[in-house]
Design a protein around this motif. Structure first.
Motif, PDB file in Angstrom:
ATOM      1  N   HIS A 106     -28.950  21.862 -26.049  1.00 58.20           N
ATOM      2  CA  HIS A 106     -29.053  21.809 -24.589  1.00 58.20           C
ATOM      3  C   HIS A 106     -29.115  20.369 -24.083  1.00 58.20           C
ATOM      4  CE1 HIS A 106     -30.343  25.776 -25.834  1.00 58.20           C
ATOM      5  NE2 HIS A 106     -30.208  26.209 -24.598  1.00 58.20           N
ATOM      6  N   TYR A 160     -37.541  24.580 -25.629  1.00 56.62           N
ATOM      7  CA  TYR A 160     -36.813  23.647 -24.766  1.00 56.62           C
ATOM      8  C   TYR A 160     -37.103  23.924 -23.297  1.00 56.62           C
ATOM      9  CZ  TYR A 160     -32.862  22.140 -21.877  1.00 56.62           C
ATOM     10  OH  TYR A 160     -32.087  21.614 -20.873  1.00 56.62           O
ATOM     11  N   TYR A 161     -36.987  25.173 -22.886  1.00 55.58           N
ATOM     12  CA  TYR A 161     -37.208  25.499 -21.474  1.00 55.58           C
ATOM     13  C   TYR A 161     -38.666  25.280 -21.064  1.00 55.58           C
ATOM     14  CZ  TYR A 161     -32.512  27.412 -20.957  1.00 55.58           C
ATOM     15  OH  TYR A 161     -31.143  27.552 -20.884  1.00 55.58           O
ATOM     16  N   CYS A 162     -39.583  25.577 -21.963  1.00 54.79           N
ATOM     17  CA  CYS A 162     -41.001  25.406 -21.634  1.00 54.79           C
ATOM     18  C   CYS A 162     -41.391  23.933 -21.571  1.00 54.79           C
ATOM     19  CB  CYS A 162     -41.872  26.132 -22.663  1.00 54.79           C
ATOM     20  SG  CYS A 162     -41.798  27.940 -22.555  1.00 54.79           S
ATOM     21  N   HIS A 211     -38.589  21.734 -19.129  1.00 55.24           N
ATOM     22  CA  HIS A 211     -38.497  22.156 -17.727  1.00 55.24           C
ATOM     23  C   HIS A 211     -39.799  22.747 -17.203  1.00 55.24           C
ATOM     24  CE1 HIS A 211     -34.285  21.171 -17.829  1.00 55.24           C
ATOM     25  NE2 HIS A 211     -34.117  21.938 -18.887  1.00 55.24           N
ATOM     26  N   ILE A 240     -38.876  31.797 -17.572  1.00 53.44           N
ATOM     27  CA  ILE A 240     -37.547  31.305 -17.967  1.00 53.44           C
ATOM     28  C   ILE A 240     -36.480  32.296 -17.524  1.00 53.44           C
ATOM     29  CG2 ILE A 240     -36.038  30.700 -19.889  1.00 53.44           C
ATOM     30  CD1 ILE A 240     -38.584  29.966 -21.489  1.00 53.44           C
ATOM     31  N   LEU A 296     -33.426  31.472 -14.891  1.00 58.48           N
ATOM     32  CA  LEU A 296     -32.031  31.544 -15.343  1.00 58.48           C
ATOM     33  C   LEU A 296     -31.257  32.600 -14.562  1.00 58.48           C
ATOM     34  CD1 LEU A 296     -32.274  31.185 -19.247  1.00 58.48           C
ATOM     35  CD2 LEU A 296     -31.988  29.419 -17.503  1.00 58.48           C
ATOM     36  N   SER A 330     -34.694  20.259 -12.699  1.00 60.85           N
ATOM     37  CA  SER A 330     -34.453  21.139 -13.848  1.00 60.85           C
ATOM     38  C   SER A 330     -33.292  22.088 -13.582  1.00 60.85           C
ATOM     39  CB  SER A 330     -35.712  21.953 -14.155  1.00 60.85           C
ATOM     40  OG  SER A 330     -36.702  21.129 -14.743  1.00 60.85           O
ATOM     41  N   ILE A 376     -30.019  22.404 -15.864  1.00 61.10           N
ATOM     42  CA  ILE A 376     -29.656  23.684 -16.483  1.00 61.10           C
ATOM     43  C   ILE A 376     -28.262  24.116 -16.047  1.00 61.10           C
ATOM     44  CG2 ILE A 376     -30.235  26.145 -16.623  1.00 61.10           C
ATOM     45  CD1 ILE A 376     -33.216  25.252 -16.318  1.00 61.10           C
ATOM     46  N   ASP A 417     -28.309  32.281 -23.280  1.00 60.84           N
ATOM     47  CA  ASP A 417     -29.754  32.048 -23.387  1.00 60.84           C
ATOM     48  C   ASP A 417     -30.528  33.156 -22.692  1.00 60.84           C
ATOM     49  OD1 ASP A 417     -29.333  29.741 -24.791  1.00 60.84           O
ATOM     50  OD2 ASP A 417     -29.827  28.378 -23.142  1.00 60.84           O
TER      51      ASP A 417
END
Length: 223
Positions: free
Chosen positions: A96, A147-149, A152, A160, A164, A194, A198, A209
């Protein structure tokens, strides 16, 4: 007639001043630049640690690309826990971050200094201390959720998924909407940066994802 240097060549000559043991050639067959040579690694005090024999494959689309890093000296154990393949291809960051980086465009000097050099320094640190100097991404889906936690600042799989989905649906994510994360703040004061990052991953990656995380979340709550 004097041929003009490409942007890659100009940037490489600057990089070579800092990393003098590296050279390059144009691979006509695969239409990519090949950087090859040795990279000396020192600690923060300038004390020499070791030298890696490396290859960096840089696509013709430079600077909008994700270079492939190959370690040929076999200093690093060929094991997934060391973030390297059996063939020496190095996983120097999560996909990512690399996609987002390629969309912005890379600078060769900064790329070697902030991605490649720290990767090898951290491998040597792990060999000596049995652990990495900082945190590392977990493998597979756990790493994606991480990664998202972490990148971002999302709290869990549910937040998440919501973010998304809003990005894919293109709803509820304008600057003055309340942020999908549930903070109550306007998006522009919360997750705007973020969301922009993304989005740069592209629809296919975001959708993949979302599907994987949603499936994992559903299964976890049904067990």
């Amino acid at each position: 007639m004097i041929n003009k240097l490409s942007r890659f060549e100009k940037d490489f000559h600057i990089a070579q001043n800092r990393f003098p043991k590296l050279n390059y050639r144009w691979d006509k067959k695969n239409k990519q630049w090949v950087i090859a040579g040795q990279l000396d690694i020192c600690d923060t005090k300038g004390i020499y640690w070791d030298t890696f024999d490396i290859r960096i494959l840089v696509q013709q689309s430079y600077p909008f690309c994700v270079p492939i890093l190959i370690e040929r000296s076999k200093i690093i154990p060929r094991d997934i826990d060391w973030h390297i393949s059996q063939g020496g291809v190095c996983c120097y960051d999560i996909e990512h971050n690399l996609i987002a980086m390629s969309k912005r465009g890379i600078n060769l000097v900064d790329f070697i200094a902030t991605k490649i050099y720290p990767y090898f320094a951290n491998q040597l640190y792990k060999k000596a201390e049995k652990k990495y100097a900082g945190s590392e991404y977990a493998h597979y889906l756990s790493g994606v959720i991480q990664y998202y936690c972490e990148e971002h600042h999302l709290q869990n799989e549910q937040s998440i998924i919501k973010l998304l989905q809003c990005i894919l649906d293109k709803s509820g994510i304008t600057r003055n909407d309340k942020c999908p994360c549930g903070s109550g703040m306007k998006t522009k004061h919360c997750h705007q940066s973020s969301i922009d990052t993304i989005k740069s991953l592209g629809y296919t990656k975001i959708k993949a994802d979302l599907n994987e995380i949603a499936s994992f979340y559903t299964k976890k709550n049904n067990d």
